[in-house]
Design a protein around this motif. Structure first.
Motif, PDB file in Angstrom:
ATOM      1  N   ASN A 230     -13.760   1.364  -7.793  1.00  0.00           N
ATOM      2  CA  ASN A 230     -14.523   2.075  -8.813  1.00  0.00           C
ATOM      3  C   ASN A 230     -14.364   3.587  -8.722  1.00  0.00           C
ATOM      4  OD1 ASN A 230     -16.392   2.885  -6.698  1.00  0.00           O
ATOM      5  ND2 ASN A 230     -17.385   0.890  -6.912  1.00  0.00           N
ATOM      6  N   HIS A 231     -13.997   4.128  -7.545  1.00  0.00           N
ATOM      7  CA  HIS A 231     -13.782   5.574  -7.441  1.00  0.00           C
ATOM      8  C   HIS A 231     -12.378   5.979  -7.862  1.00  0.00           C
ATOM      9  CE1 HIS A 231     -11.584   4.803  -3.718  1.00  0.00           C
ATOM     10  NE2 HIS A 231     -12.635   4.185  -3.211  1.00  0.00           N
ATOM     11  N   ARG A 232     -11.442   5.043  -7.802  1.00  0.00           N
ATOM     12  CA  ARG A 232     -10.072   5.218  -8.290  1.00  0.00           C
ATOM     13  C   ARG A 232      -9.274   6.281  -7.528  1.00  0.00           C
ATOM     14  NH1 ARG A 232     -13.140   4.135 -13.125  1.00  0.00           N
ATOM     15  NH2 ARG A 232     -12.521   2.117 -13.991  1.00  0.00           N
ATOM     16  N   TYR A 233      -9.661   6.550  -6.289  1.00  0.00           N
ATOM     17  CA  TYR A 233      -8.843   7.417  -5.442  1.00  0.00           C
ATOM     18  C   TYR A 233      -7.711   6.638  -4.766  1.00  0.00           C
ATOM     19  CZ  TYR A 233     -11.793  11.497  -6.096  1.00  0.00           C
ATOM     20  OH  TYR A 233     -12.454  12.572  -6.654  1.00  0.00           O
ATOM     21  N   ASP A 234      -7.623   5.353  -5.061  1.00  0.00           N
ATOM     22  CA  ASP A 234      -6.535   4.503  -4.559  1.00  0.00           C
ATOM     23  C   ASP A 234      -5.607   4.173  -5.726  1.00  0.00           C
ATOM     24  OD1 ASP A 234      -8.600   3.116  -5.790  1.00  0.00           O
ATOM     25  OD2 ASP A 234      -8.285   1.275  -4.639  1.00  0.00           O
ATOM     26  N   THR A 235      -4.904   5.171  -6.216  1.00  0.00           N
ATOM     27  CA  THR A 235      -4.117   5.036  -7.438  1.00  0.00           C
ATOM     28  C   THR A 235      -3.176   3.838  -7.381  1.00  0.00           C
ATOM     29  OG1 THR A 235      -4.153   7.449  -7.568  1.00  0.00           O
ATOM     30  CG2 THR A 235      -2.667   6.274  -9.077  1.00  0.00           C
ATOM     31  N   ALA A 236      -3.199   3.054  -8.456  1.00  0.00           N
ATOM     32  CA  ALA A 236      -2.286   1.910  -8.579  1.00  0.00           C
ATOM     33  C   ALA A 236      -1.123   2.216  -9.504  1.00  0.00           C
ATOM     34  CB  ALA A 236      -3.043   0.679  -9.090  1.00  0.00           C
ATOM     35  N   HIS A 273      -1.734  10.161  -1.153  1.00  0.00           N
ATOM     36  CA  HIS A 273      -1.685   8.734  -0.845  1.00  0.00           C
ATOM     37  C   HIS A 273      -1.802   7.954  -2.147  1.00  0.00           C
ATOM     38  CE1 HIS A 273      -5.967   9.989  -0.701  1.00  0.00           C
ATOM     39  NE2 HIS A 273      -6.182   8.858  -1.353  1.00  0.00           N
ATOM     40  N   THR A 274      -1.464   6.702  -2.090  1.00  0.00           N
ATOM     41  CA  THR A 274      -1.675   5.789  -3.210  1.00  0.00           C
ATOM     42  C   THR A 274      -2.565   4.645  -2.727  1.00  0.00           C
ATOM     43  OG1 THR A 274       0.188   4.300  -2.750  1.00  0.00           O
ATOM     44  CG2 THR A 274       0.660   6.299  -4.044  1.00  0.00           C
ATOM     45  N   GLY A 275      -2.840   3.705  -3.600  1.00  0.00           N
ATOM     46  CA  GLY A 275      -3.507   2.494  -3.180  1.00  0.00           C
ATOM     47  C   GLY A 275      -2.498   1.508  -2.615  1.00  0.00           C
ATOM     48  N   SER A 276      -2.943   0.657  -1.699  1.00  0.00           N
ATOM     49  CA  SER A 276      -2.035  -0.377  -1.193  1.00  0.00           C
ATOM     50  C   SER A 276      -1.758  -1.410  -2.281  1.00  0.00           C
ATOM     51  CB  SER A 276      -2.637  -1.045   0.050  1.00  0.00           C
ATOM     52  OG  SER A 276      -3.896  -1.639  -0.243  1.00  0.00           O
ATOM     53  N   ARG A 277      -2.755  -1.638  -3.145  1.00  0.00           N
ATOM     54  CA  ARG A 277      -2.572  -2.565  -4.268  1.00  0.00           C
ATOM     55  C   ARG A 277      -2.100  -1.767  -5.490  1.00  0.00           C
ATOM     56  NH1 ARG A 277      -8.270  -5.625  -4.283  1.00  0.00           N
ATOM     57  NH2 ARG A 277      -8.945  -3.531  -3.644  1.00  0.00           N
ATOM     58  N   SER A 278      -0.920  -1.189  -5.350  1.00  0.00           N
ATOM     59  CA  SER A 278      -0.360  -0.353  -6.412  1.00  0.00           C
ATOM     60  C   SER A 278       1.030  -0.857  -6.772  1.00  0.00           C
ATOM     61  CB  SER A 278      -0.276   1.107  -5.958  1.00  0.00           C
ATOM     62  OG  SER A 278       0.658   1.251  -4.894  1.00  0.00           O
ATOM     63  N   VAL A 279       1.524  -0.419  -7.893  1.00  0.00           N
ATOM     64  CA  VAL A 279       2.873  -0.779  -8.295  1.00  0.00           C
ATOM     65  C   VAL A 279       3.894  -0.214  -7.322  1.00  0.00           C
ATOM     66  CG1 VAL A 279       3.198   1.227  -9.797  1.00  0.00           C
ATOM     67  CG2 VAL A 279       4.430  -0.893 -10.297  1.00  0.00           C
ATOM     68  N   TYR A 280       3.504   0.814  -6.566  1.00  0.00           N
ATOM     69  CA  TYR A 280       4.420   1.489  -5.650  1.00  0.00           C
ATOM     70  C   TYR A 280       4.460   0.811  -4.274  1.00  0.00           C
ATOM     71  CZ  TYR A 280       2.931   4.714  -9.272  1.00  0.00           C
ATOM     72  OH  TYR A 280       2.591   5.253 -10.484  1.00  0.00           O
ATOM     73  N   GLY A 318      -6.493   6.501   8.504  1.00  0.00           N
ATOM     74  CA  GLY A 318      -6.453   5.173   9.090  1.00  0.00           C
ATOM     75  C   GLY A 318      -6.946   4.057   8.191  1.00  0.00           C
ATOM     76  N   ILE A 319      -7.216   4.359   6.904  1.00  0.00           N
ATOM     77  CA  ILE A 319      -7.692   3.346   5.958  1.00  0.00           C
ATOM     78  C   ILE A 319      -6.480   2.630   5.368  1.00  0.00           C
ATOM     79  CG2 ILE A 319      -9.019   2.933   3.853  1.00  0.00           C
ATOM     80  CD1 ILE A 319     -10.530   5.557   4.465  1.00  0.00           C
ATOM     81  N   LYS A 320      -6.297   1.377   5.709  1.00  0.00           N
ATOM     82  CA  LYS A 320      -5.059   0.669   5.375  1.00  0.00           C
ATOM     83  C   LYS A 320      -4.859   0.470   3.879  1.00  0.00           C
ATOM     84  CE  LYS A 320      -2.699  -0.409   8.191  1.00  0.00           C
ATOM     85  NZ  LYS A 320      -1.658   0.420   8.846  1.00  0.00           N
ATOM     86  N   THR A 321      -5.919   0.547   3.112  1.00  0.00           N
ATOM     87  CA  THR A 321      -5.772   0.408   1.657  1.00  0.00           C
ATOM     88  C   THR A 321      -5.301   1.700   1.000  1.00  0.00           C
ATOM     89  OG1 THR A 321      -8.125   0.938   1.357  1.00  0.00           O
ATOM     90  CG2 THR A 321      -7.513  -1.404   1.492  1.00  0.00           C
ATOM     91  N   LEU A 322      -5.111   2.750   1.810  1.00  0.00           N
ATOM     92  CA  LEU A 322      -4.679   4.047   1.279  1.00  0.00           C
ATOM     93  C   LEU A 322      -3.437   4.526   2.021  1.00  0.00           C
ATOM     94  CD1 LEU A 322      -8.160   5.839   1.005  1.00  0.00           C
ATOM     95  CD2 LEU A 322      -6.896   4.675  -0.821  1.00  0.00           C
ATOM     96  N   PRO A 323      -2.280   3.892   1.817  1.00  0.00           N
ATOM     97  CA  PRO A 323      -1.065   4.326   2.504  1.00  0.00           C
ATOM     98  C   PRO A 323      -0.663   5.742   2.105  1.00  0.00           C
ATOM     99  CG  PRO A 323      -0.553   2.749   0.767  1.00  0.00           C
ATOM    100  CD  PRO A 323      -2.036   2.759   0.904  1.00  0.00           C
ATOM    101  N   GLN A 324      -0.372   6.558   3.116  1.00  0.00           N
ATOM    102  CA  GLN A 324       0.042   7.930   2.857  1.00  0.00           C
ATOM    103  C   GLN A 324       1.471   7.967   2.334  1.00  0.00           C
ATOM    104  OE1 GLN A 324      -0.934   9.713   6.764  1.00  0.00           O
ATOM    105  NE2 GLN A 324      -2.073  11.250   5.587  1.00  0.00           N
ATOM    106  N   VAL A 325       1.737   8.981   1.530  1.00  0.00           N
ATOM    107  CA  VAL A 325       3.088   9.154   1.015  1.00  0.00           C
ATOM    108  C   VAL A 325       3.764  10.310   1.735  1.00  0.00           C
ATOM    109  CG1 VAL A 325       2.481   8.264  -1.257  1.00  0.00           C
ATOM    110  CG2 VAL A 325       2.385  10.725  -0.839  1.00  0.00           C
ATOM    111  N   ASN A 326       5.080  10.306   1.705  1.00  0.00           N
ATOM    112  CA  ASN A 326       5.878  11.449   2.141  1.00  0.00           C
ATOM    113  C   ASN A 326       6.067  12.335   0.917  1.00  0.00           C
ATOM    114  OD1 ASN A 326       7.718  13.296   3.074  1.00  0.00           O
ATOM    115  ND2 ASN A 326       9.399  11.817   3.309  1.00  0.00           N
ATOM    116  N   GLU A 327       5.207  13.347   0.778  1.00  0.00           N
ATOM    117  CA  GLU A 327       5.191  14.145  -0.454  1.00  0.00           C
ATOM    118  C   GLU A 327       6.517  14.829  -0.750  1.00  0.00           C
ATOM    119  OE1 GLU A 327       0.929  14.372   1.254  1.00  0.00           O
ATOM    120  OE2 GLU A 327       3.004  14.537   2.011  1.00  0.00           O
ATOM    121  N   MET A 328       7.292  15.106   0.291  1.00  0.00           N
ATOM    122  CA  MET A 328       8.545  15.837   0.080  1.00  0.00           C
ATOM    123  C   MET A 328       9.750  14.910  -0.103  1.00  0.00           C
ATOM    124  SD  MET A 328       7.317  18.765  -0.115  1.00  0.00           S
ATOM    125  CE  MET A 328       8.868  19.660  -0.351  1.00  0.00           C
ATOM    126  N   ALA A 329       9.520  13.602  -0.186  1.00  0.00           N
ATOM    127  CA  ALA A 329      10.625  12.690  -0.498  1.00  0.00           C
ATOM    128  C   ALA A 329      11.168  13.045  -1.881  1.00  0.00           C
ATOM    129  CB  ALA A 329      10.138  11.251  -0.469  1.00  0.00           C
TER     130      ALA A 329
END
Length: 640
Positions: A230-236, A273-280, A318-329
């Motif tokens: 509901n907060h949508r900080y775990d972008t899908a 970060h994105t959501g773990s349940r994301s298209v990515y 450490g929240i597994k539903t919020l995998p971090q991204v490598n922003e500079m990829a």
């Protein structure tokens, strides 16, 4: 952009013992005030006692980012009373930097003494800070002048029909708008944030006229892209408005209709970060395409940091539903920022006026520079704000000194220091301390950043301000059931409301954008998440409080001095605080007394008339002065 003035002789007591030697905030000692643009110099004047016997001196300047140390001579120019006068210049340099400086004085016998922010020392002392920034001319002046309204979309207003299918994740839709948000762990011991009330973009559209009554000029939306929570900080999916909120066309219509009412819409950018349940990432296989957890051949695999694919990966806090991204990829940069159809550009084209960047500390400086460049190319007056909880001019994050405000990254930041200082003052602190904290910020920040701050009393990450002020304590350590059931007593609510009105008066009078967290103006209560995210109480608003915010909003809109005027402290002693904003011939003074006893405030007043704009009461002006009697927990807004 307004200039900020502080009367000579009104510094804090702990600074007064040093003032006679050097005061970094007084133009008699350092001119100009505060941060310097690249290529400029500050004129320095120091007045050490003649009895100390100095024959010469130097300013010792250490550059944070270039790593160099330079000395600039201080030349004896005469005497003032019992003090020698030494003068010199402190160059800012040609590149943005943080300069840390102190002073070294020497005697004819070779002995030396140092003077710094902590006074005289025999060895190198605490240093003063000089922020050197690049004047890019790309920070918009529209943000910071008017009122901002923050909306947590699921909890603001649900226009029917509410979409109940076609989205990622399992969702529970509450049966009633007044139900309590879910706060207990599920059978697996997790709090999933998967309960929804159905607030949507069409609901916000329906309430634009209400926002207009509050004189709102900027609508800041918490995340709106498809996500499982509901907060949508775990972008899908960054390309898609969450279906429960609406469609891209709904967003475009909202921006267009808001614009017709003089409002802009800014979005929450969650790019660390994105959501773990994301298209990515696609944990659980909710999307038909290959995510990074499905295959190493996924186009998104390089976005994430796997320790052992696919189970072990870097995640936000450490929240597994919020995998971090490598922003500079490279592919991530192209997708989010630099590509012609990047996410950043796409939503600016759709009508957004800028971005508030979630957890800016997690984003590399190089990423922020590219983000700003892309945003300004797409929309030159776009605003870029960062979530920073401390003094953003000298923040150290992950062992690195950040460059947020040096001209190439952020236009402004979320002003947590303002909130902290104001709540401390209201809770029994002294006005001198509030002024000292705010003077430190405005000395460190470039003027455009100080005037572009997002000032607030509460948001989605803090307890409701009415609850904090009314209860007088934060019950964050209490059981969640106790916090869920807690409601202010009638006496506590009256107390909190009275304090909130004074807090709002000061916020609306201060440089930066006064920001309302949805429902604060209506009397919403609650401690931290999820209790601070209850639905807006339509039909049960605290009308007196709502009227107060509306009146302050109209003053902020109509008075140029409040929008972009100079700042001056007219009084800061104990429970009494009075600040003046002045532009041209117009002056507005906001004064509050948070003490238990009445306080008298006598002010020079150039106009023939004076009025409290909040009550309409006319105040007598005699011999160029106006005298104001402030009742306990009282406040005024003085105008001509």
């Amino acid at each position: 952009m307004g200039r900020i003035r502080t009367p000579v002789g009104t510094r804090e007591p702990e600074r007064s013992n040093m003032q006679s030697v050097f005061d970094s905030r007084d133009p008699r000692y350092k001119d100009p005030f505060g941060a310097l643009p690249t290529g400029k110099s500050a004129d320095l004047t120091l007045r050490p006692p003649r009895s100390m016997g100095f024959s010469g001196g130097a300013a010792v300047a250490r550059s944070e980012f270039s790593g160099g140390v330079m000395e600039y001579p201080l030349v004896w120019t005469g005497m003032e009373g019992t003090c020698d006068v030494f003068s010199g210049k402190l160059p800012a340099g040609k590149t943005p930097d943080l300069i840390w400086y102190c002073f070294r004085f020497f005697r004819s016998d070779g002995s030396i003494r140092y003077f710094g922010a902590g006074g005289w020392r025999k060895k190198a002392p605490e240093e003063f800070q000089l922020t050197v920034y690049e004047e890019t001319g790309t920070s918009p002046d529209w943000f910071g002048q008017g009122v901002t309204y923050q909306i947590f979309p699921d909890r603001f207003f649900a226009a029917l029909p509410v979409v109940t299918s076609g989205f990622v994740g399992k969702r529970r839709l509450h049966g009633g708008w007044e139900e309590e948000p879910d706060y207990l762990p599920d059978e697996n011991g997790e709090i999933r944030n998967d309960d929804f009330f159905g607030g949507n973009l069409r609901g916000i559209l329906r309430k634009l006229d209400y926002l207009k009554t509050l004189s709102v000029e900027t609508i800041y939306l918490n995340p709106v892209f498809e996500a499982a929570s509901n907060h949508r900080y775990d972008t899908a999916d960054y390309t898609r408005i969450d279906p429960m909120l609406g469609t891209e066309e709904d967003f475009r219509i909202l921006c267009r209709e808001a614009g017709q009412r003089g409002m802009r819409v800014i979005l929450d950018g969650v790019f660390s970060h994105t959501g773990s349940r994301s298209v990515y990432f696609n944990a659980g296989g909710g999307y038909p395409s290959l995510g990074a957890s499905d295959s190493m051949d996924s186009p998104y695999y390089g976005w994430y940091r796997f320790e052992s694919w696919p189970e072990k990966y870097s995640s936000w806090w450490g929240i597994k539903t919020l995998p971090q991204v490598n922003e500079m990829a490279p592919s991530y940069l192209d997708y989010i920022l630099t590509g012609n159809n990047s996410i950043l550009r796409r939503w600016l084209r759709a009508g957004a006026a800028g971005w508030r960047l979630d957890v800016a500390d997690e984003l590399p400086d190089a990423f922020l520079e590219l983000l700003r460049k892309a945003a300004k190319e797409e929309k030159p007056d776009a605003v870029i704000l960062g979530e920073v909880w401390e003094d953003a001019s000298n923040k150290v994050s992950y062992g690195l000194r950040r460059r947020y405000l040096l001209g190439k990254e952020l236009d402004g930041v979320t002003d947590y220091p303002f909130r902290d200082a104001l709540l401390l003052f209201l809770g029994g602190g002294r006005a001198e301390e509030f002024r000292e904290r705010m003077e430190t910020l405005r000395e460190h920040y470039p003027p455009s950043a100080f005037y572009s701050a997002m000032n607030f009393l509460g948001n989605h990450d803090t307890p409701r301000v009415l609850t904090l002020l009314g209860a007088g304590e934060d019950l964050s350590g209490a059981p969640r059931s106790q916090r869920a059931e807690f409601r202010l007593s009638e006496a506590e609510r009256l107390r909190g409301g009275r304090m909130l009105k004074l807090a709002a008066l000061l916020m609306y009078a201060f440089p930066g954008s006064p920001t309302i967290y949805y429902g604060d103006e209506a009397g919403l209560e609650g401690f931290e998440d999820p209790f601070n995210r209850r639905p807006f109480p339509w039909g049960k608003e605290e009308k007196e409080l709502q009227s107060w915010f509306g009146k302050l909003g109209r003053l902020r809109t109509l008075r140029p001095s409040l929008r972009r005027g100079d700042l001056e402290y007219r009084a800061a002693r104990g429970p009494l605080l009075a600040i003046s904003r002045r532009l041209g011939g117009e002056e507005t003074v906001a004064a509050v007394n948070v003490g238990a006893e009445p306080a008298v405030l006598a002010l020079p007043w150039a106009k023939e008339t004076a009025e409290d704009a909040l009550s309409g009461e006319a105040l007598p002006v005699r011999d160029g002065k106006v005298s104001v009697l402030l009742s306990p927990w009282g406040g005024i807004c003085l105008t001509e």
